[in-house]
Design an enzyme around this catalytic site. Sequence first.
Site, short mmCIF file in Angstrom:
data_model
loop_
_atom_site.label_atom_id
_atom_site.label_comp_id
_atom_site.label_asym_id
_atom_site.label_seq_id
_atom_site.Cartn_x
_atom_site.Cartn_y
_atom_site.Cartn_z
N HIS A 188 19.85 12.47 -3.37
CA HIS A 188 18.70 12.47 -2.09
C HIS A 188 18.90 11.15 -1.25
O HIS A 188 18.59 11.09 0.07
CB HIS A 188 17.24 12.41 -2.67
CG HIS A 188 16.47 13.21 -1.72
ND1 HIS A 188 16.40 12.74 -0.37
CD2 HIS A 188 15.39 13.66 -1.88
CE1 HIS A 188 15.32 13.81 0.09
NE2 HIS A 188 14.54 14.14 -0.75
N ASP A 219 18.89 14.97 2.51
CA ASP A 219 17.59 15.38 2.41
C ASP A 219 17.37 16.72 1.82
O ASP A 219 18.49 17.53 1.71
CB ASP A 219 16.78 15.24 3.47
CG ASP A 219 16.71 13.82 3.96
OD1 ASP A 219 16.70 12.93 3.05
OD2 ASP A 219 16.44 13.49 5.16
#
Lengths: 441, 323
Positions: free
Chosen positions: A414, A418
């Site tokens: 992450h 995203d």
Amino acid sequence: MSTTITMPKLGLTMKTGKVSKWFKAQGAEVTKGEELLEVETDKITNKVEAPESGILYRILVPAKGEAAVGADLAIIAAPGEEPDVPDVAGAAPVEKIADKKASPGVAAPIDAPRAEVSASPSARRLAREYNIDLALVKGSGPDGRINEKDVVDFHEVVGKIKITPLAAVLAAQAGLDIRSLTGTGEGGKITRDDVARVLYPDAVREEEQDAASGNVIPMSGMRLIIAENMSMSLQSTAQLTLMTEVDVTNCLAFLENVRAAHKRDASFRVSMNDVLILAVSRALKKFPRMNSTRDGDVIIMHDAANVGVAVALPEGLIVPVLRNAHTKGLERIARETREIAAKARAGTLDPDEVSGGTFTITNLGHSVVDMFTPILKPCETGILGVGRVAEKPVVINGEIKIRSMMGLSLTFDHRVLDGAPAAEFLNLVYDFIQHPAVMIF
Amino acid sequence: MAKKTYLQALNEAMRLEMERDADVFIIGEDVGKFGGCFGVTQGLFDKFGSERVIDTPITESAIVGAAVGSAVSGLRPVAELMFVDFIGCALDQLFNQGAKMRYMFGGKAKVPMTLRMPQGAGVCAAAQHSQSLEAWFMHIPGIKVAIPSTPYDAKGLLISAIREDNPVIFLEHKMLYGVEGEVPDESYTIPLGKADVKREGADVTVVATSRMVHSALEAAETLAASGISVEVVDPRSLQPLDSDTIVESVKKTHALVVAHEAVGFAGPGAEIIAQVAEKALDYLDAPVKRVAAPFCPVPFSPPLEQAFIPGADAIVAAVKSLR
């Protein structure tokens, strides 16, 4: 006569080490051969023994302190002797250490001096060309200076050492100087076991001792390297896993058709895993960020989709890499994947064949596992976990149908991208698997 | 080929050029009837007369000034100072006038003059008559510096210097005047700015100038007996400096020693070493060494003067220290 203890070089790439603890306090009496301190690198931990008996006259680098290879760590002196404490560049002046005696037992942290290698410019140029760490080369010039001939000799000696590819990989990963290894394989060839014996001597010794009882399995060799890589991956990234179940009924039919079309060609075998590699390599070209690696503060984008395929071996998991998968068709993907998997099982992979991956596929399809949370290979941004294919009731247009379903688990970093784009990537792989014909376009 | 001394080679070069070009003339103290302080111009006064071989009073500023003025007016003077040490009296004429005119007049003025000056120690002439000052002249844009080591080079370089349209400082070593070597009778030129490999070798490059070339060759012979193969490079002129030949040699041998009789500090070797550091540092397999005179005036006492002059032994020691 005082003796100086220096930071040992525990491997080929070791530049600095950390004093994890001192077993003796400054001023304590030490006996030759007694464990004096523990040194750790990012790869291994080693205990350093006292080279002489005497008094631990001064600790120059306290516990938790870092020092360059070859830097002075402590001085052992004869009882009553007051040797000069080296005033090395970068270290705090001796007087300052003495002043700190007000707080006994706590030595001041000192910046470790950089160990400089004395080498001629020409020797340095050659070392760069041959990718040789000069710290390993013995200098024959005045005052031990390394000259060109020393580098050439070193290069020739190292080049002639017989070593298995896997042992070379393990030694390189651990930063081990292969000249220090004794080969016990065929014709004196250095094997994986020889590397493990040097890297983890205690573990190997204990392994032998515990072999009788069978109760203790030491972390050693490949197991330890996997352990370190996996925990490093979990500790240094922000990974999370997206999961879905994909209908592979059409895909199985497609595979069946392919097999039927080539049934006379025994060498032509295509599996679900090959379709997955095809789908992933195509999807990676559409989502280049998923095909990136991270190095410190930068994200390195890769043009080529080099897909790692995890292969389970008795001693642990290894991930050979199928290079440029995005340029290859299904038949070639199937053939080359079979080849590297066979090499992995035979232990004949080259170092190049286990490096340079940009994305990994790990398959538990032969088990009862539907979904799981794969762990990223260090530096990579994504890994796709593949579960079993099972017939399940599925609602299609308001009716319950029996379809073949397969779990997909995408772990991604992450920090690098995203959830939404990662989901889009998984969506595309899902579409490709559900309707393999789409990949033609 | 005939054997001639360095002195005879220089004399021959001037004679040939004076025969070839009526604009060439000689000017200096005692260069006429007396034949020069060291005898380099002997016979030329008788052959060419007082119009073309001009004796001057003891005044270096007048010799150099007249040379600059006549050169810029179209003649080709070959001026001689008895000792390089006396150039101080004529520096303005040389570096502020002679060296600048071509530039300051936008290329319209040419200054085709040669200034011959003996230098070097070894004749017990003390501190004011024994210096090696080539580094001074290398540093001035607008003048060229030739520093021959052999009779053959002396003749070819002097003819090139006389034909050169810019001021050329021509530095002769007093101790070389009697050195013999093969020199053709006919006229020939050696280009300014072209070094000569005096001995080929594989293990170390010794760049030497002037008298030190002979010391370097002697050292090379000694070192060959210990299995060390020395390449001796003689730049022959220091401005322009043929750094290509030097760099090429260092790339082959990977080691460099520079030998000159000038004092080491800020001497010509500093520039040579800097050129190598800039162009071939990665080829050096050992620190560079300078063999040069100590940083002090040349002593008058004969034993001290001998100790001052670096010789073949110093070169041998320097080469051995690299290994």
